[in-house]
Design a protein around this motif. Structure first.
Motif, mmCIF file in Angstrom:
data_model
loop_
_atom_site.group_PDB
_atom_site.id
_atom_site.type_symbol
_atom_site.label_atom_id
_atom_site.label_comp_id
_atom_site.label_asym_id
_atom_site.label_seq_id
_atom_site.Cartn_x
_atom_site.Cartn_y
_atom_site.Cartn_z
ATOM 1 N N THR A 1 4.500 0.234 1.093
ATOM 2 C CA THR A 1 4.830 -0.945 1.342
ATOM 3 C C THR A 1 4.753 -1.847 -0.029
ATOM 4 N N MET A 2 4.797 -0.902 -1.011
ATOM 5 C CA MET A 2 4.968 -1.686 -2.432
ATOM 6 C C MET A 2 5.972 -0.743 -3.102
ATOM 7 N N SER A 3 6.619 -1.576 -3.816
ATOM 8 C CA SER A 3 7.658 -1.072 -4.692
ATOM 9 C C SER A 3 7.287 -0.126 -5.970
ATOM 10 N N VAL A 4 7.800 1.026 -5.994
ATOM 11 C CA VAL A 4 7.109 2.189 -6.798
ATOM 12 C C VAL A 4 8.104 2.645 -8.035
ATOM 13 N N SER A 5 7.834 2.746 -9.010
ATOM 14 C CA SER A 5 8.500 3.268 -10.212
ATOM 15 C C SER A 5 9.008 4.640 -10.197
ATOM 16 N N LEU B 1 -4.172 10.109 1.225
ATOM 17 C CA LEU B 1 -4.642 9.318 0.238
ATOM 18 C C LEU B 1 -4.124 7.841 0.450
ATOM 19 N N ARG B 2 -4.779 6.910 0.102
ATOM 20 C CA ARG B 2 -4.038 5.381 0.106
ATOM 21 C C ARG B 2 -4.437 4.810 -1.197
ATOM 22 N N VAL B 3 -3.425 3.993 -1.616
ATOM 23 C CA VAL B 3 -3.530 3.514 -2.877
ATOM 24 C C VAL B 3 -3.238 1.832 -2.356
ATOM 25 N N HIS B 4 -3.932 1.008 -2.867
ATOM 26 C CA HIS B 4 -3.957 -0.393 -2.618
ATOM 27 C C HIS B 4 -3.306 -1.297 -3.807
ATOM 28 N N PRO B 5 -2.751 -2.401 -3.627
ATOM 29 C CA PRO B 5 -2.251 -3.057 -4.558
ATOM 30 C C PRO B 5 -3.324 -3.378 -5.763
ATOM 31 N N MET C 1 0.722 -1.068 -0.052
ATOM 32 C CA MET C 1 0.221 -0.228 -0.162
ATOM 33 C C MET C 1 0.855 1.207 0.302
ATOM 34 N N ILE C 2 0.329 2.541 -0.547
ATOM 35 C CA ILE C 2 1.053 3.468 -0.632
ATOM 36 C C ILE C 2 0.216 4.636 0.386
ATOM 37 N N GLU C 3 0.728 5.129 1.311
ATOM 38 C CA GLU C 3 -0.184 5.919 2.225
ATOM 39 C C GLU C 3 0.367 7.375 2.310
#
Length: 222
Positions: free
Chosen positions: A65-69, A26-30, A1-3
């Motif tokens: 908690t996710m890898s981000v480009s 903002l929250r972005v989920h897998p 997740m990105i928060e």
């Protein structure tokens, strides 16, 4: 997740500090594909840089908690004195990828031919963008950052990029910042509107587009 939690971003100017983002959450989920709509200058690119980690917030926090480009097709981080091939090797090492597994793909996808082994400083902006996009596809990120509509090469090459990103990586999370509701509708599940430093999130696209049209009309009337 990105928060993002209560994120503030200020920039210093000759006229004093300017607040670009004001307590953004903002929250972005897998697997989520989110569009962030905003007029030019609204702070969309600033958000992308904060999410990617290339800039830090003035206040608040960004957790991943996710890898981000990096922003796709962005070639600004290339070392100009190195060849495209050497830049590829360097980036692969940074991300723990074996360059030997990537060279054939980058050579074929970028269509740079002999120029892959020429210094980046000799590249046109289009050649840099094609190389950057190709290298981005060699790293298996959990979330891809897309700053405005990806304009890479001619229509044929652009279509190839869209297949690689949106079809072959359909299960990956994506954050797309754009001023174009049509592009967001085509590629996103949810949307948020960035205006006057505030971010308003919508689960459904149509209410987001309506809100975006309202704030855009209001700013045009000022």
């Amino acid at each position: 997740m990105i928060e993002l939690e209560d994120v503030v971003k200020d920039y210093k100017t000759n006229s004093g500090p300017v607040r670009v983002l004001d307590r953004v959450n903002l929250r972005v989920h897998p697997g989520q594909q989110l569009g962030i709509l905003g007029r030019n200058g609204a702070g969309k690119s600033t958000m992308i840089r904060l999410i990617s980690g290339t800039e830090l917030p003035t206040a608040g926090s960004v957790r991943r908690t996710m890898s981000v480009s990096w922003p796709l097709a962005f070639g600004g981080a290339f070392q100009g004195t190195l060849t495209g091939y050497d830049n590829l090797r360097f980036i692969c090492r940074v991300y723990g990828v074996d360059p030997a597994d990537c060279v054939d793909f980058v050579e074929d996808f970028s269509e740079l031919g002999i120029y892959l082994r020429e210094p980046i400083r000799s590249y046109s902006s289009g050649m840099r963008a094609r190389l950057a996009f190709a290298i981005s596809m060699t790293v298996d990120f959990d979330c891809y950052l897309i700053d405005e509509i990806i304009a890479v090469g001619d229509a044929r090459f652009h279509a190839k990029c869209m297949v690689e990103l949106f079809e072959k990586r359909a299960d990956k999370a994506k954050i797309i910042v754009s001023h174009d509701p049509g592009y967001v509708r085509q590629h996103c599940h949810n949307a948020a509107v960035l205006s006057d430093g505030k971010l308003t999130y919508f689960d459904d696209l149509d209410p987001a587009f309506e809100h975006y049209a309202e704030v855009t009309s209001a700013r045009a009337a000022d």
